[in-house]
Write a protein that holds these residues in place. Sequence first.
Motif, PDB file in Angstrom:
ATOM      1  N   LEU A   1     -44.049   4.818  24.777  1.00 36.30           N
ATOM      2  CA  LEU A   1     -43.505   3.575  24.227  1.00 36.30           C
ATOM      3  C   LEU A   1     -44.619   2.695  23.671  1.00 36.30           C
ATOM      4  CD1 LEU A   1     -41.158   1.506  23.867  1.00 36.30           C
ATOM      5  CD2 LEU A   1     -41.645   0.771  26.227  1.00 36.30           C
ATOM      6  N   ILE A   2     -45.678   2.513  24.439  1.00 33.97           N
ATOM      7  CA  ILE A   2     -46.795   1.669  23.990  1.00 33.97           C
ATOM      8  C   ILE A   2     -47.473   2.309  22.780  1.00 33.97           C
ATOM      9  CG2 ILE A   2     -48.978   0.583  24.653  1.00 33.97           C
ATOM     10  CD1 ILE A   2     -46.349  -0.460  26.116  1.00 33.97           C
ATOM     11  N   GLU A   3     -47.636   3.615  22.803  1.00 31.29           N
ATOM     12  CA  GLU A   3     -48.233   4.312  21.660  1.00 31.29           C
ATOM     13  C   GLU A   3     -47.370   4.133  20.410  1.00 31.29           C
ATOM     14  OE1 GLU A   3     -48.932   8.900  20.946  1.00 31.29           O
ATOM     15  OE2 GLU A   3     -50.430   8.063  22.342  1.00 31.29           O
ATOM     16  N   ARG A   4     -46.048   4.260  20.555  1.00 32.60           N
ATOM     17  CA  ARG A   4     -45.133   4.079  19.427  1.00 32.60           C
ATOM     18  C   ARG A   4     -45.236   2.651  18.880  1.00 32.60           C
ATOM     19  NH1 ARG A   4     -41.241   6.140  22.061  1.00 32.60           N
ATOM     20  NH2 ARG A   4     -40.044   4.287  22.570  1.00 32.60           N
ATOM     21  N   TYR A   5     -45.339   1.683  19.763  1.00 31.23           N
ATOM     22  CA  TYR A   5     -45.474   0.268  19.380  1.00 31.23           C
ATOM     23  C   TYR A   5     -46.721   0.068  18.519  1.00 31.23           C
ATOM     24  CZ  TYR A   5     -46.429  -4.728  20.258  1.00 31.23           C
ATOM     25  OH  TYR A   5     -46.719  -6.067  20.134  1.00 31.23           O
ATOM     26  N   TYR A   6     -47.852   0.622  18.953  1.00 27.31           N
ATOM     27  CA  TYR A   6     -49.091   0.443  18.192  1.00 27.31           C
ATOM     28  C   TYR A   6     -49.152   1.316  16.951  1.00 27.31           C
ATOM     29  CZ  TYR A   6     -51.024  -2.836  21.500  1.00 27.31           C
ATOM     30  OH  TYR A   6     -51.241  -3.957  22.265  1.00 27.31           O
ATOM     31  N   GLU A   7     -48.519   2.465  16.958  1.00 26.22           N
ATOM     32  CA  GLU A   7     -48.432   3.262  15.726  1.00 26.22           C
ATOM     33  C   GLU A   7     -47.650   2.489  14.666  1.00 26.22           C
ATOM     34  OE1 GLU A   7     -46.772   7.000  16.989  1.00 26.22           O
ATOM     35  OE2 GLU A   7     -48.737   7.778  17.591  1.00 26.22           O
ATOM     36  N   ALA A   8     -46.571   1.833  15.083  1.00 28.80           N
ATOM     37  CA  ALA A   8     -45.800   1.008  14.156  1.00 28.80           C
ATOM     38  C   ALA A   8     -46.650  -0.160  13.647  1.00 28.80           C
ATOM     39  CB  ALA A   8     -44.525   0.506  14.830  1.00 28.80           C
ATOM     40  N   PHE A   9     -47.425  -0.777  14.534  1.00 27.66           N
ATOM     41  CA  PHE A   9     -48.319  -1.863  14.120  1.00 27.66           C
ATOM     42  C   PHE A   9     -49.247  -1.388  13.009  1.00 27.66           C
ATOM     43  CE2 PHE A   9     -52.253  -4.174  14.058  1.00 27.66           C
ATOM     44  CZ  PHE A   9     -51.874  -5.505  14.176  1.00 27.66           C
ATOM     45  N   ASN A  10     -49.941  -0.287  13.242  1.00 21.92           N
ATOM     46  CA  ASN A  10     -50.914   0.210  12.266  1.00 21.92           C
ATOM     47  C   ASN A  10     -50.265   0.640  10.966  1.00 21.92           C
ATOM     48  OD1 ASN A  10     -53.327  -0.306  13.579  1.00 21.92           O
ATOM     49  ND2 ASN A  10     -53.422   1.701  14.537  1.00 21.92           N
ATOM     50  N   ALA A  11     -48.998   1.040  11.014  1.00 19.33           N
ATOM     51  CA  ALA A  11     -48.283   1.456   9.808  1.00 19.33           C
ATOM     52  C   ALA A  11     -47.665   0.265   9.069  1.00 19.33           C
ATOM     53  CB  ALA A  11     -47.190   2.458  10.180  1.00 19.33           C
ATOM     54  N   GLY A  12     -47.785  -0.935   9.649  1.00 19.90           N
ATOM     55  CA  GLY A  12     -47.156  -2.106   9.038  1.00 19.90           C
ATOM     56  C   GLY A  12     -45.645  -2.095   9.197  1.00 19.90           C
ATOM     57  N   ASP A  13     -45.147  -1.320  10.148  1.00 24.38           N
ATOM     58  CA  ASP A  13     -43.718  -1.150  10.389  1.00 24.38           C
ATOM     59  C   ASP A  13     -43.262  -2.157  11.446  1.00 24.38           C
ATOM     60  OD1 ASP A  13     -41.137  -0.327  10.946  1.00 24.38           O
ATOM     61  OD2 ASP A  13     -41.722   1.674  11.656  1.00 24.38           O
ATOM     62  N   ARG A  14     -42.994  -3.386  11.013  1.00 28.53           N
ATOM     63  CA  ARG A  14     -42.632  -4.437  11.962  1.00 28.53           C
ATOM     64  C   ARG A  14     -41.281  -4.159  12.615  1.00 28.53           C
ATOM     65  NH1 ARG A  14     -47.400  -4.431  12.121  1.00 28.53           N
ATOM     66  NH2 ARG A  14     -48.638  -5.755  10.804  1.00 28.53           N
ATOM     67  N   GLU A  15     -40.353  -3.566  11.897  1.00 24.74           N
ATOM     68  CA  GLU A  15     -39.066  -3.225  12.510  1.00 24.74           C
ATOM     69  C   GLU A  15     -39.256  -2.143  13.572  1.00 24.74           C
ATOM     70  OE1 GLU A  15     -36.218  -4.986  12.187  1.00 24.74           O
ATOM     71  OE2 GLU A  15     -37.505  -6.295  10.994  1.00 24.74           O
ATOM     72  N   GLY A  16     -40.183  -1.224  13.344  1.00 25.52           N
ATOM     73  CA  GLY A  16     -40.499  -0.213  14.347  1.00 25.52           C
ATOM     74  C   GLY A  16     -41.070  -0.841  15.607  1.00 25.52           C
ATOM     75  N   MET A  17     -41.911  -1.872  15.431  1.00 27.04           N
ATOM     76  CA  MET A  17     -42.434  -2.589  16.590  1.00 27.04           C
ATOM     77  C   MET A  17     -41.296  -3.278  17.345  1.00 27.04           C
ATOM     78  SD  MET A  17     -45.842  -4.419  15.058  1.00 27.04           S
ATOM     79  CE  MET A  17     -46.286  -5.201  16.611  1.00 27.04           C
ATOM     80  N   LEU A  18     -40.438  -3.962  16.595  1.00 30.84           N
ATOM     81  CA  LEU A  18     -39.336  -4.693  17.205  1.00 30.84           C
ATOM     82  C   LEU A  18     -38.397  -3.764  17.968  1.00 30.84           C
ATOM     83  CD1 LEU A  18     -38.634  -7.169  14.302  1.00 30.84           C
ATOM     84  CD2 LEU A  18     -39.423  -7.794  16.586  1.00 30.84           C
ATOM     85  N   ALA A  19     -38.242  -2.535  17.494  1.00 27.80           N
ATOM     86  CA  ALA A  19     -37.370  -1.567  18.167  1.00 27.80           C
ATOM     87  C   ALA A  19     -37.897  -1.212  19.556  1.00 27.80           C
ATOM     88  CB  ALA A  19     -37.225  -0.312  17.313  1.00 27.80           C
ATOM     89  N   CYS A  20     -39.164  -1.438  19.804  1.00 18.72           N
ATOM     90  CA  CYS A  20     -39.770  -1.152  21.109  1.00 18.72           C
ATOM     91  C   CYS A  20     -39.576  -2.298  22.095  1.00 18.72           C
ATOM     92  CB  CYS A  20     -41.268  -0.882  20.947  1.00 18.72           C
ATOM     93  SG  CYS A  20     -41.656   0.579  19.963  1.00 18.72           S
ATOM     94  N   LEU A  21     -39.109  -3.440  21.612  1.00 20.20           N
ATOM     95  CA  LEU A  21     -39.037  -4.649  22.423  1.00 20.20           C
ATOM     96  C   LEU A  21     -37.636  -4.914  22.953  1.00 20.20           C
ATOM     97  CD1 LEU A  21     -41.063  -7.054  20.090  1.00 20.20           C
ATOM     98  CD2 LEU A  21     -41.942  -5.632  21.962  1.00 20.20           C
ATOM     99  N   ALA A  22     -37.572  -5.466  24.160  1.00 13.96           N
ATOM    100  CA  ALA A  22     -36.310  -5.972  24.693  1.00 13.96           C
ATOM    101  C   ALA A  22     -35.896  -7.184  23.871  1.00 13.96           C
ATOM    102  CB  ALA A  22     -36.483  -6.361  26.168  1.00 13.96           C
TER     103      ALA A  22
END
Length: 133
Positions: A7-28
């Motif tokens: 989960l944390i890895e997916r969150y930071y992969e989304a960060f580095n890709a500029g995928d803010r919706e991907g980051m948000l999908a990891c959050l409650a």
Amino acid sequence: MTKTEALIERYYEAFNAGDREGMLACLADDVRHDVNEGTARGGKDKFRAFMEHMDTCYSEQLTDMAIMVSRNGRRAAAEFIVNGIYRTTDGDLPPAHGQRYRLPAGAFFEVEDGFIRRVTTYYNLSEWIRQVS
């Protein structure tokens, strides 16, 4: 790899890709975001607004990532290097003119039901100011 580490890895992969919706999908939905040198924010909408502001002022990539997870998977930490460009002046911080910076940073997480419920980020603001001044 544990579910929390993934989960944390997916969150930071989304960060580095500029995928803010991907980051948000990891959050409650009621995520608590504790910002370095700032006040806590609650909820995905405030997190989204924070990221939009950050994307306006900064361009960042995170490298040298190390993710650590508690035995029960409810807590995690990440240590990394922030490689950035200061693009637009952020409030009362020094004026921006494309300065590059490289800064160690870390974050702490609380995880519940497969989502990040809290993100707390730390870095040395004085060192960042020294690098961009």
